[in-house]
Design a protein around this motif. Sequence first.
Motif, PDB file in Angstrom:
ATOM      1  N   GLN A 153       5.885  -9.739   5.390  1.00  0.00           N
ATOM      2  CA  GLN A 153       6.074  -8.633   4.445  1.00  0.00           C
ATOM      3  C   GLN A 153       7.372  -8.859   3.658  1.00  0.00           C
ATOM      4  OE1 GLN A 153       3.756  -6.128   3.955  1.00  0.00           O
ATOM      5  NE2 GLN A 153       2.521  -7.356   5.349  1.00  0.00           N
ATOM      6  N   GLY A 154       7.643 -10.111   3.369  1.00  0.00           N
ATOM      7  CA  GLY A 154       8.918 -10.468   2.739  1.00  0.00           C
ATOM      8  C   GLY A 154       9.055  -9.943   1.322  1.00  0.00           C
ATOM      9  N   ASN A 155      10.298  -9.708   0.931  1.00  0.00           N
ATOM     10  CA  ASN A 155      10.621  -9.196  -0.403  1.00  0.00           C
ATOM     11  C   ASN A 155      10.656 -10.355  -1.409  1.00  0.00           C
ATOM     12  OD1 ASN A 155      11.381  -7.525  -2.480  1.00  0.00           O
ATOM     13  ND2 ASN A 155      13.442  -7.115  -1.700  1.00  0.00           N
TER      14      ASN A 155
ATOM     15  N   PRO B 274       0.839  -1.209   0.000  1.00  0.00           N
ATOM     16  CA  PRO B 274       0.000   0.000   0.000  1.00  0.00           C
ATOM     17  C   PRO B 274       0.867   1.250   0.000  1.00  0.00           C
ATOM     18  CG  PRO B 274       0.027  -1.025   2.177  1.00  0.00           C
ATOM     19  CD  PRO B 274       0.745  -1.965   1.257  1.00  0.00           C
ATOM     20  N   ALA B 275       0.288   2.355  -0.424  1.00  0.00           N
ATOM     21  CA  ALA B 275       1.013   3.632  -0.470  1.00  0.00           C
ATOM     22  C   ALA B 275       1.558   3.978   0.920  1.00  0.00           C
ATOM     23  CB  ALA B 275       0.084   4.738  -0.956  1.00  0.00           C
ATOM     24  N   GLY B 276       2.793   4.443   0.949  1.00  0.00           N
ATOM     25  CA  GLY B 276       3.399   4.865   2.201  1.00  0.00           C
ATOM     26  C   GLY B 276       3.934   3.745   3.064  1.00  0.00           C
ATOM     27  N   HIS B 277       3.954   2.516   2.552  1.00  0.00           N
ATOM     28  CA  HIS B 277       4.449   1.391   3.350  1.00  0.00           C
ATOM     29  C   HIS B 277       5.938   1.577   3.658  1.00  0.00           C
ATOM     30  CE1 HIS B 277       5.473  -2.723   4.535  1.00  0.00           C
ATOM     31  NE2 HIS B 277       4.179  -2.943   4.671  1.00  0.00           N
ATOM     32  N   PRO B 278       6.367   1.259   4.885  1.00  0.00           N
ATOM     33  CA  PRO B 278       7.782   1.473   5.245  1.00  0.00           C
ATOM     34  C   PRO B 278       8.775   0.648   4.411  1.00  0.00           C
ATOM     35  CG  PRO B 278       6.586   0.288   6.980  1.00  0.00           C
ATOM     36  CD  PRO B 278       5.566   0.820   6.045  1.00  0.00           C
ATOM     37  N   PHE B 279       8.321  -0.432   3.769  1.00  0.00           N
ATOM     38  CA  PHE B 279       9.226  -1.232   2.957  1.00  0.00           C
ATOM     39  C   PHE B 279       9.201  -0.837   1.479  1.00  0.00           C
ATOM     40  CE2 PHE B 279       8.944  -5.030   6.108  1.00  0.00           C
ATOM     41  CZ  PHE B 279       9.918  -4.429   6.899  1.00  0.00           C
ATOM     42  N   ALA B 280       8.509   0.272   1.154  1.00  0.00           N
ATOM     43  CA  ALA B 280       8.415   0.680  -0.252  1.00  0.00           C
ATOM     44  C   ALA B 280       9.787   0.944  -0.858  1.00  0.00           C
ATOM     45  CB  ALA B 280       7.529   1.916  -0.377  1.00  0.00           C
ATOM     46  N   ALA B 281      10.741   1.364  -0.052  1.00  0.00           N
ATOM     47  CA  ALA B 281      12.088   1.631  -0.569  1.00  0.00           C
ATOM     48  C   ALA B 281      12.795   0.351  -1.002  1.00  0.00           C
ATOM     49  CB  ALA B 281      12.922   2.339   0.508  1.00  0.00           C
ATOM     50  N   TYR B 282      12.357  -0.795  -0.468  1.00  0.00           N
ATOM     51  CA  TYR B 282      12.990  -2.076  -0.792  1.00  0.00           C
ATOM     52  C   TYR B 282      12.279  -2.803  -1.931  1.00  0.00           C
ATOM     53  CZ  TYR B 282      14.934  -1.442   3.932  1.00  0.00           C
ATOM     54  OH  TYR B 282      15.554  -0.952   5.047  1.00  0.00           O
TER      55      TYR B 282
END
Length: 311
Positions: free
Chosen positions: A165-167, A105-113
């Motif tokens: 929330q794995g990549n 979702p927008a603004g998720h802390p893992f968005a950078a990854y």
Amino acid sequence: MTTPTINPVSFKRFEGDFAGFSQDLGGSFARYGFAVISDHPLPQARIEAAIGAAKAFFALPDEVKRAYVVGVGGQRGYTPFGIETAKGAEHFDLKEFWHMGRDLPAGHPFAAYMPKNVWPAEVPAFHTEIAWLFNALDAMGRKVLEALAAYLKLDRHFFDSTVDQGNSILRLLHYPPIPADGPNIRAGAHEDINVITLLLGAEEAGLEVLERDGQWLAINPPAGSLVCNIGDMLQRLTNQVLPSTTHRVVNPAPERRGFSRYSTPFFLHFNPDYEIRTLPGCVTPEHPDRGLAPITADEFLKERLREIRLL
């Protein structure tokens, strides 16, 4: 001498005999680094629909496919033929592939990854079918980890919060027909980077696992099975109690060289900030502590992507 075989473990036992299922599954992983899961619950019709969507994409003209190459180290979209090269290998693999990752979702802390997914407009069913397959394999992978936690004498749900929330990556693979003999093979000998890999579409021959005696063992799963293997992250966490085994995809026999091979490995990853630190219960006389420093899953991933020329 008899050739070893990896005996399938029926997923029907997950509910009826969880302890036995966990022991047999974990035992296969400890012995081979691989396991074959039969009777999995994924509907075959949906699997075939997803593979059909992948085939439709790979059949598009090269210039159309290349429009979906995005600059994130191959982690999303299309990677053309002749790019990926196994660690330490001289020759590139004979494959092209597509990557889908987790939708955040927008603004998720893992968005950078985790970059945003891209979708080919030319194949209308692609988004729906491939996203379904990602989610189905993600859920199945968590069941496998539940069994492995029990095998390792951890809390059954130990891994839940480490991968929720794995990549993770779903890879749609196309190995084109082989026109003639050469130095390249479909997938050079390698180990997987991630926690566990779940593989559908391995019925077409070619997958081989390196045995302890240095011989290559062909994996020929029954139709409708799921092949699963340990990745380097879980090997490191478990102090090699669960080994990440070298494997490859060899070129087909002459009579099959005119046929493509398709498969859909799902690379299940830890959450990017999860610290991979040796589990104390995995340090034993048979497996002495190797003294590896803790490392986050994201740091480990980037290190390995550089080694295989995707970053």
